[in-house]
Design an enzyme around this catalytic site. Structure first.
Site, PDB file in Angstrom:
ATOM      1  N   ARG A   1      47.344 -27.859  57.852  1.00 19.78           N
ATOM      2  CA  ARG A   1      47.490 -27.116  59.111  1.00 19.78           C
ATOM      3  C   ARG A   1      46.209 -27.295  59.905  1.00 19.78           C
ATOM      4  NH1 ARG A   1      51.316 -24.563  61.665  1.00 19.78           N
ATOM      5  NH2 ARG A   1      49.847 -22.979  62.365  1.00 19.78           N
TER       6      ARG A   1
ATOM      7  N   LEU B   1      43.533 -25.691  62.180  1.00 23.29           N
ATOM      8  CA  LEU B   1      43.099 -24.292  62.305  1.00 23.29           C
ATOM      9  C   LEU B   1      42.770 -23.980  63.760  1.00 23.29           C
ATOM     10  CD1 LEU B   1      40.694 -24.250  59.233  1.00 23.29           C
ATOM     11  CD2 LEU B   1      43.040 -23.364  59.345  1.00 23.29           C
TER      12      LEU B   1
ATOM     13  N   HIS C   1      38.762 -34.457  52.650  1.00 23.74           N
ATOM     14  CA  HIS C   1      39.577 -35.406  53.410  1.00 23.74           C
ATOM     15  C   HIS C   1      39.572 -36.745  52.683  1.00 23.74           C
ATOM     16  CE1 HIS C   1      41.536 -37.308  56.769  1.00 23.74           C
ATOM     17  NE2 HIS C   1      40.677 -38.303  56.635  1.00 23.74           N
TER      18      HIS C   1
HETATM   19  C1  GAR Z   1      44.304 -34.488  48.812  1.00 23.07           C
HETATM   20  O1  GAR Z   1      44.207 -35.839  48.494  1.00 23.07           O
HETATM   21  C2  GAR Z   1      43.460 -34.174  50.021  1.00 23.07           C
HETATM   22  O2  GAR Z   1      42.377 -35.031  50.202  1.00 23.07           O
HETATM   23  C3  GAR Z   1      44.445 -34.356  51.136  1.00 23.07           C
HETATM   24  O3  GAR Z   1      45.657 -33.860  50.648  1.00 23.07           O
HETATM   25  C4  GAR Z   1      45.707 -34.110  49.242  1.00 23.07           C
HETATM   26  C5  GAR Z   1      46.212 -32.848  48.588  1.00 23.07           C
HETATM   27  O4  GAR Z   1      46.520 -33.085  47.258  1.00 23.07           O
HETATM   28  N1  GAR Z   1      44.032 -33.639  52.303  1.00 23.07           N
HETATM   29  C6  GAR Z   1      44.264 -34.067  53.534  1.00 23.07           C
HETATM   30  O5  GAR Z   1      44.853 -35.083  53.782  1.00 23.07           O
HETATM   31  C7  GAR Z   1      43.704 -33.161  54.606  1.00 23.07           C
HETATM   32  N2  GAR Z   1      43.643 -33.852  55.840  1.00 23.07           N
HETATM   33  P1  GAR Z   1      46.705 -31.883  46.251  1.00 23.07           P
HETATM   34  O6  GAR Z   1      47.713 -30.909  46.882  1.00 23.07           O
HETATM   35  O7  GAR Z   1      47.301 -32.532  45.038  1.00 23.07           O
HETATM   36  O8  GAR Z   1      45.376 -31.260  46.004  1.00 23.07           O
END
Ligand code: GAR
Length: 217
Positions: free
Chosen positions: A95, A97, A113
């Site tokens: 989301r 913010l 990220h």
């Molecule tokens: C993670 O790889 C994180 O870096 C990414 O979502 C994944 C969540 O995995 N975050 C983003 O892309 C934020 N922009 P998880 O639910 O297994 O922790």
């Protein structure tokens, strides 16, 4: 729950493998964080199951039930504040913010990220890295500011890209790194070693002009 540990809220939208890494590290006393509450904006997020199995309080609102972003964010904050969190950890929280939310928790929100920021902000990073023929990829822990994926960088985990791998394979390798670097960086905050000051990240009283980089090759 120990009163001198950093009260931490974790915000998720999905599988929660990063959340699991915090749960596992906290369970063996490796990190000085109390995982007080897990919030999801999706009721079906598997991370909620992980949290409940670990005995962590959970809470969930769906943004569709609110008229705009800030109204949703104010409801989330009102709920989270029942636990008086000192740190918010965004762990796959998909989301954007509102400025109000970022200001409310200013300097106390971390995000991870899946790219070596400032390269590849936004979505679909693994495929974009492969398509561009990049040699290096990884993940970045940073403080959250109003600029999407643009806040001060703290810690990066870096690996070399194998041009024959798929985006899913690369994603799995990057996530394995995330599970190491994210609890570590958050723990620095819990220990009082990491802070957000004058718009920058500071570690052990030194401004981080560049993030700390761990090489995982
Ligand atoms: C993670 O790889 C994180 O870096 C990414 O979502 C994944 C969540 O995995 N975050 C983003 O892309 C934020 N922009 P998880 O639910 O297994 O922790």
């Amino acid at each position: 729950m120990s009163e001198n540990r950093c009260q931490t809220a974790i915000l998720i939208s999905g599988s929660g493998t990063n959340l699991q890494s915090f749960i596992d590290r906290a369970a063996c006393g490796d990190i000085e964080l109390d995982l007080s509450v897990v919030f999801s904006n999706r009721p079906e997020a598997f991370g909620l199951v992980r949290a409940r199995s670990a005995g962590i309080a959970t809470t969930c609102f769906e943004h569709g039930d609110f008229s705009d972003r800030e109204e949703f964010d104010r409801a989330v904050a009102a709920k989270l504040d029942e636990w008086q969190p000192e740190l918010l950890v965004l762990a796959g929280f998909m989301r954007i913010l509102s400025p109000w939310f970022v200001e409310h928790y200013q300097g106390r929100i971390l995000n991870i990220h899946p790219a070596l920021l400032p390269a590849y902000p936004g979505l679909d990073t693994h495929q974009r890295v492969l398509d561009a023929g990049e040699k290096w990829h990884g993940s970045t822990v940073h403080f959250v500011t109003e600029e999407l994926d643009g806040g001060p960088r703290i810690l990066q985990g870096k690996l070399s890209v194998d041009s024959s791998e798929t985006a899913d394979e690369l994603c799995a390798r990057v996530q394995a790194i995330e599970h190491q670097i994210y609890p570590e960086a958050a723990n620095w905050f819990g220990q009082g070693r990491l802070e957000f000051k004058d718009g920058s990240a500071w570690l052990d009283d030194k401004r981080l002009d560049e993030p700390v980089v761990s090489d995982f090759d």
